[in-house]
Design a protein around this motif. Structure first.
Motif, short mmCIF file in Angstrom:
data_model
loop_
_atom_site.label_atom_id
_atom_site.label_comp_id
_atom_site.label_asym_id
_atom_site.label_seq_id
_atom_site.Cartn_x
_atom_site.Cartn_y
_atom_site.Cartn_z
N HIS A 1 -2.02 -1.11 -5.54
CA HIS A 1 -3.08 -1.69 -6.37
C HIS A 1 -2.86 -1.36 -7.84
CE1 HIS A 1 -7.00 -2.36 -8.20
NE2 HIS A 1 -7.07 -3.33 -7.31
N GLY B 1 -6.73 8.20 3.79
CA GLY B 1 -7.39 7.68 2.60
C GLY B 1 -8.91 7.81 2.73
N GLY C 1 0.86 -1.19 0.00
CA GLY C 1 0.00 0.00 0.00
C GLY C 1 0.89 1.23 0.00
N ASP D 1 -1.90 1.59 13.89
CA ASP D 1 -3.06 2.41 14.25
C ASP D 1 -2.68 3.21 15.50
OD1 ASP D 1 -5.60 3.22 13.68
OD2 ASP D 1 -6.54 1.27 14.04
N ALA E 1 -1.00 -1.59 9.78
CA ALA E 1 -1.94 -0.48 9.63
C ALA E 1 -3.29 -1.03 9.17
CB ALA E 1 -1.41 0.53 8.61
N THR F 1 1.60 3.50 -2.09
CA THR F 1 1.19 4.77 -2.72
C THR F 1 0.11 5.49 -1.91
OG1 THR F 1 -0.43 3.57 -4.06
CG2 THR F 1 1.74 3.96 -5.06
N GLY F 2 -0.33 4.89 -0.81
CA GLY F 2 -1.42 5.47 -0.04
C GLY F 2 -0.94 6.45 1.02
N SER F 3 -1.88 6.88 1.85
CA SER F 3 -1.59 7.85 2.90
C SER F 3 -0.55 7.31 3.89
CB SER F 3 -2.91 8.21 3.60
OG SER F 3 -2.67 8.86 4.82
N ILE F 4 -0.79 6.12 4.43
CA ILE F 4 0.18 5.53 5.38
C ILE F 4 1.46 5.12 4.64
CG2 ILE F 4 0.61 3.50 6.85
CD1 ILE F 4 -1.18 5.47 8.24
N GLU G 1 -8.30 -3.98 9.00
CA GLU G 1 -9.36 -4.84 8.49
C GLU G 1 -8.93 -6.31 8.48
OE1 GLU G 1 -8.18 -2.10 6.96
OE2 GLU G 1 -9.81 -0.87 6.14
P1 NAD Z 1 -5.16 4.80 1.06
O1 NAD Z 1 -6.43 4.62 0.34
O2 NAD Z 1 -4.54 6.15 1.11
O3 NAD Z 1 -4.06 3.79 0.47
C1 NAD Z 1 -4.35 2.45 0.24
C2 NAD Z 1 -3.16 1.73 -0.40
O4 NAD Z 1 -3.51 0.35 -0.57
C3 NAD Z 1 -2.78 2.27 -1.77
O5 NAD Z 1 -1.37 2.19 -1.92
C4 NAD Z 1 -3.43 1.25 -2.73
O6 NAD Z 1 -2.75 1.14 -3.97
C5 NAD Z 1 -3.30 -0.01 -1.94
N1 NAD Z 1 -4.31 -1.03 -2.25
C6 NAD Z 1 -5.64 -0.85 -2.40
N2 NAD Z 1 -6.23 -2.03 -2.66
C7 NAD Z 1 -5.25 -2.96 -2.68
C8 NAD Z 1 -5.22 -4.35 -2.89
N3 NAD Z 1 -6.34 -5.05 -3.17
N4 NAD Z 1 -4.03 -5.00 -2.82
C9 NAD Z 1 -2.88 -4.31 -2.57
N5 NAD Z 1 -2.85 -2.98 -2.36
C10 NAD Z 1 -4.02 -2.32 -2.42
O7 NAD Z 1 -5.42 4.24 2.55
P2 NAD Z 1 -4.70 4.67 3.91
O8 NAD Z 1 -5.42 5.81 4.52
O9 NAD Z 1 -3.24 4.74 3.71
O10 NAD Z 1 -5.06 3.41 4.83
C11 NAD Z 1 -4.40 2.16 4.67
C12 NAD Z 1 -4.72 1.26 5.86
O11 NAD Z 1 -4.19 1.88 7.05
C13 NAD Z 1 -6.21 1.06 6.12
O12 NAD Z 1 -6.43 -0.23 6.61
C14 NAD Z 1 -6.53 2.07 7.22
O13 NAD Z 1 -7.60 1.67 8.02
C15 NAD Z 1 -5.23 2.04 8.01
N6 NAD Z 1 -4.98 3.27 8.78
C16 NAD Z 1 -4.81 4.44 8.14
C17 NAD Z 1 -4.57 5.60 8.86
C18 NAD Z 1 -4.32 6.91 8.16
O14 NAD Z 1 -4.00 7.90 8.84
N7 NAD Z 1 -4.43 7.00 6.85
C19 NAD Z 1 -4.53 5.55 10.26
C20 NAD Z 1 -4.72 4.33 10.89
C21 NAD Z 1 -4.94 3.18 10.15
#
Ligand code: NAD
Ligand code: MG
Length: 381
Positions: free
Chosen positions: A35, A199, A8, A144, A117, A10-13, A120
């Motif tokens: 993804h 995200g 993950g 978290d 993180a 490229t996402g926020s975390i 789920e």
């Molecule tokens: P996001 O949407 O910003 O990023 C999600 C990442 O997962 C992306 O890199 C995407 O390409 C990847 N992804 C999506 N579907 C995928 C799949 N099927 N297989 C592989 N990679 C896949 O989400 P986020 O905010 O970074 O959150 C990520 C996780 O961290 C979540 O479970 C969220 O609950 C948890 N979390 C986030 C925060 C936060 O501050 N953002 C805080 C606590 C927990």
């Protein structure tokens, strides 16, 4: 030196984690997965000198191969393969949704530490994930912020001295509103979180309070504490991240700026606690800390999650999958904000809880829950 695989990425975390990896000389990135954002993933791989990447979407993987000369694996199975083969000391699972469950289990199978993180996967997998952790022999370090705080407050405590856990919630953008006032909130309203930038899926979960519900289940498994002893308290400033109650009357709190780089860094550099760019709180400036009970009549997702946690077995997996489908429908404009709780409740009725037996059973329950939601959305349209 600790090698880190970031799932993950490229996402926020994921992007904040790579910032941490880049700023700690004792950390090095060895594998990245996402993804479908191939341009973002390839750019991150170049920046961090990573030679192995995984993209779930085959078309994105094909595009990445055209301008990346390292190894590119594809498909959901590609992420598991990457985890199994990269030899990381620690895998940061920052995938969104139950799609992260197989990666969590693959991390244990590889004997690596898991920086989690992706709550789920623990919510859906429950005892199956905890069994995998024990068999793998590595550690599971929560990312978290609340669970990171709780872990730190629990460190060194005698088990029978702990009487309860307190998880704080910002309350989200709709704190204080009535159910009627929530009926016509928009996607943009739900995505405007007051204290955290995250995200889209978790931002909506924060607005419904499902995120806190998932976190109650996460805490139950991580710390082995009964549901009755896990409280949720609304704390709009997001300065106190978690608290532990002890039998001698002490209440230990973890306090700091709401910045995910702190728990990410804690998990990746445990137990060293390397320095971050986040300052400690300035106590010479006015600081107000408020606490109030959550309104579970209005924010029904929190109550539904607690019920599913207590029911156990496949119920949390069904709750989580139904929520993912319902949030997806809300983000797509197909249903309203308050429909999310209704859809989750109906899915829990349609897919009755069973005792947990296998991953296959969980994946089937997950699929049935998603179908229950899409059927309900289609019928209502
Ligand atoms: P996001 O949407 O910003 O990023 C999600 C990442 O997962 C992306 O890199 C995407 O390409 C990847 N992804 C999506 N579907 C995928 C799949 N099927 N297989 C592989 N990679 C896949 O989400 P986020 O905010 O970074 O959150 C990520 C996780 O961290 C979540 O479970 C969220 O609950 C948890 N979390 C986030 C925060 C936060 O501050 N953002 C805080 C606590 C927990
Ligand atoms: Mg949290």
């Amino acid at each position: 030196m600790r090698s880190v695989a970031v799932l993950g990425a490229t996402g926020s975390i994921g992007t904040q984690a790579l910032e941490i990896v880049g700023s700690h000389p004792e950390l090095t990135a060895c594998a990245l997965a996402a993804h479908s954002d191939h341009a973002g993933l390839v750019a991150a791989a170049r920046r961090h000198g990573v030679r192995r990447i995984a993209l779930v979407d085959p078309a994105a993987a094909a595009a990445a191969r055209r301008d990346f000369d390292g190894e590119v694996v594809e498909g959901a199975g590609g992420v598991e393969r990457l985890v199994g083969e990269c030899g990381a000391d620690v895998v940061l699972n920052a995938i969104v949704g139950a799609a992260g469950l197989r990666a969590t289990l693959a991390t244990f199978a590889a004997g690596a530490d898991l920086a989690l993180a992706n709550k789920e996967s623990l919510v859906a997998g429950g005892a199956l994930v905890m069994d995998g952790l024990r068999a793998g022999g590595g550690r599971m370090l929560p990312v978290d912020s609340e669970h990171s705080a709780l872990s730190q407050c629990l460190a060194g405590a005698a088990e029978d001295a702990v009487t309860g856990l307190v998880i704080t919630a910002s309350g989200g953008p709709f704190r204080g509103r009535s159910a009627e006032a929530l009926a016509d909130v928009t996607v943009a309203d739900a995505l405007a979180h007051p204290t955290w930038s995250m995200g889209a899926k978790i931002t909506v979960d924060s607005a419904t309070l499902m995120n806190k519900g998932l976190e109650v289940i996460e805490a139950h498994h991580l710390f082995g504490i009964a549901y009755a002893d896990i409280e949720v308290v609304v704390h709009p400033q997001s300065i106190v991240h978690g608290m532990v109650r002890f039998r001698d009357g002490a209440l230990l709190a973890h306090v700091g700026h709401p910045d995910m780089r702190v728990p990410i860094s804690w998990a990746l550099t445990y137990p060293q606690r390397s320095a971050t760019a986040v300052p400690s709180l300035d106590l010479t400036r006015p600081l107000q800390l408020e606490f109030e009970p959550p309104d579970t009549d209005t924010f029904r997702c929190l109550a539904l999650a607690r019920q599913a946690g207590i029911a156990g077995g496949t119920a949390p997996c069904v709750l989580n999958a139904a929520n993912e489908a319902a949030v997806g429908a809300f983000l797509a404009g197909a249903v309203g904000f308050t429909d999310i709780a209704d859809l989750v409740e109906r899915a829990l009725e349609r897919v009755p809880a069973e005792p947990l037996t296998s991953l296959e059973q969980l994946l089937e329950a997950d699929g049935r829950a998603r179908t229950a939601v899409t059927d309900a959305v289609r019928t209502a349209a």
